[in-house]
Design an enzyme around this catalytic site. Sequence first.
Site, PDB file in Angstrom:
ATOM      1  N   ARG A   1     -26.326  -1.044   6.545  1.00  0.00           N
ATOM      2  CA  ARG A   1     -25.940  -1.943   6.260  1.00  0.00           C
ATOM      3  C   ARG A   1     -26.371  -3.095   6.910  1.00  0.00           C
ATOM      4  O   ARG A   1     -26.628  -4.463   7.802  1.00  0.00           O
ATOM      5  CB  ARG A   1     -24.262  -2.768   6.165  1.00  0.00           C
ATOM      6  CG  ARG A   1     -23.521  -2.248   5.240  1.00  0.00           C
ATOM      7  CD  ARG A   1     -23.316  -3.846   4.545  1.00  0.00           C
ATOM      8  NE  ARG A   1     -23.332  -2.822   2.637  1.00  0.00           N
ATOM      9  CZ  ARG A   1     -21.708  -2.946   2.022  1.00  0.00           C
ATOM     10  NH1 ARG A   1     -21.366  -3.801   3.389  1.00  0.00           N
ATOM     11  NH2 ARG A   1     -21.439  -2.315   1.020  1.00  0.00           N
TER      12      ARG A   1
ATOM     13  N   GLU B   1     -19.702  -4.520   9.575  1.00  0.00           N
ATOM     14  CA  GLU B   1     -21.808  -4.187  10.473  1.00  0.00           C
ATOM     15  C   GLU B   1     -22.058  -4.193  10.962  1.00  0.00           C
ATOM     16  O   GLU B   1     -22.256  -4.461  11.954  1.00  0.00           O
ATOM     17  CB  GLU B   1     -21.101  -2.354   9.724  1.00  0.00           C
ATOM     18  CG  GLU B   1     -20.757  -1.432   9.061  1.00  0.00           C
ATOM     19  CD  GLU B   1     -19.905  -1.927   7.846  1.00  0.00           C
ATOM     20  OE1 GLU B   1     -19.823  -2.651   7.161  1.00  0.00           O
ATOM     21  OE2 GLU B   1     -18.824  -1.103   7.876  1.00  0.00           O
TER      22      GLU B   1
ATOM     23  N   LYS C   1       0.298  -1.055  -0.146  1.00  0.00           N
ATOM     24  CA  LYS C   1      -0.074  -0.289  -0.217  1.00  0.00           C
ATOM     25  C   LYS C   1       0.706   1.330   0.002  1.00  0.00           C
ATOM     26  O   LYS C   1       1.883   0.894   0.838  1.00  0.00           O
ATOM     27  CB  LYS C   1      -1.045  -0.553   1.036  1.00  0.00           C
ATOM     28  CG  LYS C   1      -2.395   0.713   1.501  1.00  0.00           C
ATOM     29  CD  LYS C   1      -3.079   0.161   2.230  1.00  0.00           C
ATOM     30  CE  LYS C   1      -4.851   1.930   1.916  1.00  0.00           C
ATOM     31  NZ  LYS C   1      -5.615   0.584   2.859  1.00  0.00           N
TER      32      LYS C   1
HETATM   33  C1  LIG Z   1     -19.708  -1.036   3.816  1.00  0.00           C
HETATM   34  C2  LIG Z   1     -18.154  -0.648   4.369  1.00  0.00           C
HETATM   35  N1  LIG Z   1     -17.205  -0.327   5.918  1.00  0.00           N
HETATM   36  C3  LIG Z   1     -16.187   0.347   5.371  1.00  0.00           C
HETATM   37  C4  LIG Z   1     -15.980   1.408   4.752  1.00  0.00           C
HETATM   38  C5  LIG Z   1     -15.134   2.533   4.326  1.00  0.00           C
HETATM   39  N2  LIG Z   1     -13.596   2.109   3.728  1.00  0.00           N
HETATM   40  C6  LIG Z   1     -12.919   1.990   3.065  1.00  0.00           C
HETATM   41  S1  LIG Z   1     -11.717   1.255   2.051  1.00  0.00           S
HETATM   42  C7  LIG Z   1     -12.079   0.718   3.380  1.00  0.00           C
HETATM   43  C8  LIG Z   1     -10.082  -0.375   3.604  1.00  0.00           C
HETATM   44  C9  LIG Z   1     -10.642  -1.382   2.826  1.00  0.00           C
HETATM   45  O1  LIG Z   1      -9.261  -1.934   2.640  1.00  0.00           O
HETATM   46  P1  LIG Z   1      -9.349  -2.901   1.606  1.00  0.00           P
HETATM   47  O2  LIG Z   1     -10.167  -3.843   0.670  1.00  0.00           O
HETATM   48  O3  LIG Z   1      -7.940  -3.947   1.906  1.00  0.00           O
HETATM   49  O4  LIG Z   1      -8.138  -2.357   0.660  1.00  0.00           O
HETATM   50  P2  LIG Z   1      -6.669  -1.218   0.071  1.00  0.00           P
HETATM   51  O5  LIG Z   1      -6.979  -0.154   1.020  1.00  0.00           O
HETATM   52  O6  LIG Z   1      -5.931  -1.951   1.199  1.00  0.00           O
HETATM   53  O7  LIG Z   1      -6.498  -1.799  -1.039  1.00  0.00           O
HETATM   54  C10 LIG Z   1     -12.600   0.844   4.347  1.00  0.00           C
HETATM   55  C11 LIG Z   1     -13.096  -0.250   5.620  1.00  0.00           C
HETATM   56  C12 LIG Z   1     -16.616   1.287   3.505  1.00  0.00           C
HETATM   57  N3  LIG Z   1     -15.877   1.399   2.591  1.00  0.00           N
HETATM   58  N4  LIG Z   1     -17.965   0.438   3.277  1.00  0.00           N
END
Ligand SMILES: Cc1ncc(C[n+]2csc(CCOP(=O)(O)OP(=O)(O)O)c2C)c(N)n1
Length: 631
Positions: free
Chosen positions: A396, A368, A283
């Site tokens: 959700r 959630e 990342k």
């Molecule tokens: C239902 C929901 N909860 C929380 C989020 C907030 N959120 C956006 S990206 C993320 C982390 C995603 O991690 P990953 O899938 O590993 O992607 P990366 O950014 O590490 O590439 C979170 C918690 C969201 N978008 N949707």
Amino acid sequence: MKDVRVEEGFYPSDLKDLSVRELDLLCDGIRAELIESVSACGGHLASNLGVVELTVALHRVFDAPRDRIVWDVGHQSYVHKMLTGRGSRMGTLRQYGGLSGFPKRSESIYDTFDTGHSSNSISAALGMAAARDLNGDNYHVIAVIGDGAMTGGMVYEALNNAGFRKGRLLIILNDNGMSISPNRGSLSQHLSGLRSSDRYIGAKDRVKDKLGDIPLVGNSLVHGIGAIKDAVKYTLVPGVVFEELGLTYLGPVDGHNLEDLISVFEDAREMNGPVIIHCVTKKGKGYRPAERHPDRFHGIGPFDRELGVALKKSEKPDYSAVFGKKLREMARRDERIVAVSAAMIEGTGLAGFAGEFPERTFDVGIAEEHAVTFAAGMATSGKRPFVAIYSTFMQRAYDQMLIDVCMQKLPVVFCLDRAGVVGADGETHQGIFDISYMSHMPNLTILAPSDESRLRMMMEYALEMDGPVAIRYPRGEAADLSMYPELTEYAEKKERPHARILRTGSDVTLAGCGSMTKVCLEVSELLAQKGIECTVIDAEIVRPLSGRDRQVYRRAAQETGLIVTVEDNVVTGGYGSLIEDLLRSEKVSFSKMGWPDAFVPHGSREELMKAYGLDAESIAGKIEVIQKKDQ
Ligand SMILES: Cc1ncc(C[n+]2csc(CCOP(=O)(O)OP(=O)(O)O)c2C)c(N)n1
């Protein structure tokens, strides 16, 4: 050598003839462009820097838009946008009228599904694949999902279904070990085991070579690989949870090595059945500050590229910080308090709490629904859970709130951060539905603080209550209304929140909910200049209203003859509707102001308020018109 810059006219077809060296150069250019645009507009930098090679390889091997790519969450789709004809518009990212920070079907035919809420890509892709099969087509459907998003429950519903259906589907797992913060959970540990097994499959040593000369024809390859891997899987791959679910697992592959990525994608392209390709990425790759602090650069506002620091950081605390600080104070004296988060410890202001009370902090992943029922379980067993989740993501968990918490009158405190319009993240992230989805939940008390002292007071009140409470508060700098003595005198007291009159006037009653109380006060100043005197009510409590609250509204209605409710929620089913019901039998004119039943796009909060007539000037103007009509 070809010109490898991405610009407006750059499409996936332009990748097909480039050498790996040229593709590598292109990736450097993309990174520079990403840093430039995000430093100006803000956005999800670290995630995009991590998927540069992965996205280039995907578009090189597959044939979009015929082949369909679904981006989970979609915050990492900037590179995809740059490679699909939108390069020159990157400077408009997340701005009003500009490119969205998420995939949008309305923006491009290359965007196959509007995402923003995590963990649904495999379901959507599987649906597309099922429709494709019914239609007798043969294109590829590819879900790209991060290890963080893999913590969401829908993923397992989809994998269960995909492994059983056995239709052709590709899942690219982009594993960087991070959600927003380091990823948590047993799946994350499993992936970490796979990552550190040090057995990247490379161009020369990839599956088909490793397993000998298996004919590259559909099923036979899958079965061939399946049979051989069955025998060796526990030694070849240390944990094959995906294989047990009926998917072919390929990986891990170095997600920054274009040759390896292209090679494994080409292999996967020939396979039938569901295949998961495990790509390991870093990342923030390629920009030192983001590599060092991927959490800080997950979602960031405009920043200084040289220094790697955010440009404007307000001195004043935001609501999340006020919430986190207060919860720590409360937890020091009340051992029952626990904090529950769904992968948003930093965003919801819980980092300090987690540092001080690690054993009382529960980050359950992007889950959630689980977070809410988990909190319900704790509440049945003597704990006082404060569940901090953004308003939009709490959608959700509607059923869990209603049945698992409210029906049983459990003392869970829902802390709905980012309630109201949030701005640049746009449609999927606007927290404008929560009053409507909660206002009919039996036993639930809904509170909306108009400033930071009221948030603290409401948290105290919620702890005292023996039942479910939701507190909704907005994104951004916490308001301070301490200049109103009606508010300050009880600020830290344990008093039931109640409708409170902040200003009296005889012409109009403005009833503000949460952050809109401050706007109502501004409106009252503007109208005073025009000779229109306003009573301003700070709602504080959305429901249930006490006899005293009802009295406040009724009296104001009788005295002014015109009530205007103002809220940062959709009007339908919102605060205004509740007050309108209350005053139905009164002879009073009524106007409800809030968001329409629409998906509000991206833009700054200020621009959106203005565009939708919810800034102080627009509201004052509308009231003048209503007033004239009423006279
Ligand atoms: C239902 C929901 N909860 C929380 C989020 C907030 N959120 C956006 S990206 C993320 C982390 C995603 O991690 P990953 O899938 O590993 O992607 P990366 O950014 O590490 O590439 C979170 C918690 C969201 N978008 N949707």
